[in-house]
Design a protein around this motif. Structure first.
Motif, PDB file in Angstrom:
ATOM      1  N   UNK A 212       0.851  -1.191   0.000  1.00 33.50           N
ATOM      2  CA  UNK A 212       0.000   0.000   0.000  1.00 33.50           C
ATOM      3  C   UNK A 212       0.886   1.240   0.000  1.00 33.50           C
ATOM      4  N   UNK A 213       0.421   2.305  -0.648  1.00 34.84           N
ATOM      5  CA  UNK A 213       1.190   3.553  -0.629  1.00 34.84           C
ATOM      6  C   UNK A 213       1.128   4.199   0.749  1.00 34.84           C
ATOM      7  N   UNK A 214       0.061   3.906   1.493  1.00 31.95           N
ATOM      8  CA  UNK A 214      -0.110   4.419   2.854  1.00 31.95           C
ATOM      9  C   UNK A 214      -0.664   3.270   3.695  1.00 31.95           C
ATOM     10  N   UNK A 215       0.234   2.558   4.361  1.00 35.09           N
ATOM     11  CA  UNK A 215      -0.167   1.357   5.106  1.00 35.09           C
ATOM     12  C   UNK A 215      -1.146   1.673   6.226  1.00 35.09           C
ATOM     13  N   UNK A 216      -0.907   2.754   6.929  1.00 40.91           N
ATOM     14  CA  UNK A 216      -1.800   3.115   8.031  1.00 40.91           C
ATOM     15  C   UNK A 216      -3.215   3.361   7.519  1.00 40.91           C
ATOM     16  N   UNK A 217      -3.306   4.015   6.354  1.00 41.95           N
ATOM     17  CA  UNK A 217      -4.627   4.278   5.770  1.00 41.95           C
ATOM     18  C   UNK A 217      -5.265   2.975   5.288  1.00 41.95           C
ATOM     19  N   UNK A 218      -4.465   2.071   4.720  1.00 39.74           N
ATOM     20  CA  UNK A 218      -4.982   0.757   4.321  1.00 39.74           C
ATOM     21  C   UNK A 218      -5.667   0.076   5.500  1.00 39.74           C
ATOM     22  N   UNK A 276      -7.840   1.050  -0.998  1.00 38.00           N
ATOM     23  CA  UNK A 276      -7.197   2.104  -0.194  1.00 38.00           C
ATOM     24  C   UNK A 276      -6.524   3.131  -1.093  1.00 38.00           C
ATOM     25  N   UNK A 277      -5.946   2.676  -2.207  1.00 34.79           N
ATOM     26  CA  UNK A 277      -5.329   3.616  -3.155  1.00 34.79           C
ATOM     27  C   UNK A 277      -6.398   4.555  -3.744  1.00 34.79           C
ATOM     28  N   UNK A 278      -7.527   3.953  -4.156  1.00 35.68           N
ATOM     29  CA  UNK A 278      -8.593   4.748  -4.767  1.00 35.68           C
ATOM     30  C   UNK A 278      -9.187   5.744  -3.770  1.00 35.68           C
ATOM     31  N   UNK A 279      -9.411   5.291  -2.554  1.00 33.44           N
ATOM     32  CA  UNK A 279      -9.948   6.183  -1.521  1.00 33.44           C
ATOM     33  C   UNK A 279      -8.929   7.262  -1.148  1.00 33.44           C
TER      34      UNK A 279
END
Length: 291
Positions: A212-218, A276-279
């Motif tokens: 994920x580009x942002x693991x915490x957000x994933x 998660x990337x799209x969001x």
């Protein structure tokens, strides 16, 4: 190994239900866990919940060093005495609350320059929280061999499509290989728990196949999706702490190639990453407009 009943009686102690204390009563089980965990003489072990030392002693015989974390101060003198009795002089006992344990600070202070092996017979009521903390601190961990109540262990190993598949199933599958090492009957503990236990190995991956580009957000997205798991993904996301409008949730699902009418338990890890990337992109666009 002295039985937990005899040890506790001799020290005028009782198991503390509020701490989820169920002590191993069969000495062959801790030896089996250490053997199946493959602990070698070059490795450093972090044990969560040392208790009476049933797992600490065989781990000390196998490893270079063991750091045994125990939150119950009433057990520390007993534990230290058992370690002296079995000449486990490569064990350091840490009287800490594992949920407040700063792994990065510990590794730095101890000058540890290699990944840890984590072991433990974990109390049911904080097992999930401990697993989350291990995932967050996995850069300092090679693998973990831990015992959970069986129903929880099965959730950790669950695949998409079943009722056991949930937030922690996804989080673990994202960053680790998880497998069962052994099942342990309830009658091999004192006091006897209501359900059998299972030992699982969590081996953290060095590289993640679909990062994920942002693991915490994933992980926030995964939590939101499973927060209302009976709802469709569109509605679960819209009603979550992410504060996403239904229309925005639908557009993000379309962008990720996911049917908005699906439910969280049907998504693979790769699909959660795409979502998660799209969001995340939708969130960035909204922030840019607001700015």
């Amino acid at each position: 190994m002295t039985s937990p009943v005899s040890l506790l009686k001799a020290w005028k102690l009782r198991p503390k239900k509020q701490l989820g204390q169920n002590f191993l009563a069969d000495p062959s089980i801790p030896r089996m866990i250490v053997n199946r965990a493959g602990i070698s003489s070059e490795e450093i072990v972090l044990e969560i919940g040392a208790g009476l030392g049933a797992l600490t002693v065989p781990a000390a015989k196998a490893a270079k060093r063991v750091y045994a974390v125990e939150t119950d101060r009433g057990l520390i003198d007993l534990l230290q005495t058992e370690l002296l009795l079995y000449k486990a002089d490569n064990v350091t006992v840490l009287t800490r609350d594992i949920l407040k344990f700063d792994l990065a600070d510990f590794v730095r202070q101890e000058g540890i320059d290699q990944p840890l092996v984590v072991i433990g017979n974990l109390p049911y009521h904080i097992s999930s929280q401990i697993v989350v903390r291990l995932i967050e601190g996995r850069r300092w961990i090679d693998r973990a061999a831990m015992m959970f109540q069986k129903e929880l262990a099965r959730r950790f190993m669950a695949k998409p499509g079943g009722r056991d598949y949930g937030r922690l199933s996804v989080m673990l599958a994202y960053c680790a290989e998880v497998r069962s090492l052994a099942e342990v009957r309830a009658d091999l503990f004192f006091p006897k728990p209501k359900i059998d236990s299972e030992v699982i190995e969590v081996r953290f991956r060095k590289t993640i196949e679909h990062p994920a580009s942002d693991e915490a957000f994933l992980f926030q997205v995964v939590k939101a999706a499973f927060g209302q798991r009976r709802k469709t993904l569109r509605n679960a996301l819209a009603g979550s702490e992410l504060h996403i409008a239904p229309e925005a949730a639908g557009l993000a699902l379309d962008a990720a190639g996911i049917d908005a009418a699906r439910r969280a338990e049907t998504l693979s890890v790769r699909e959660f990453v795409a979502l998660s990337h799209a969001l995340g992109e939708a969130r960035s666009d909204l922030e840019a407009l607001a700015g």
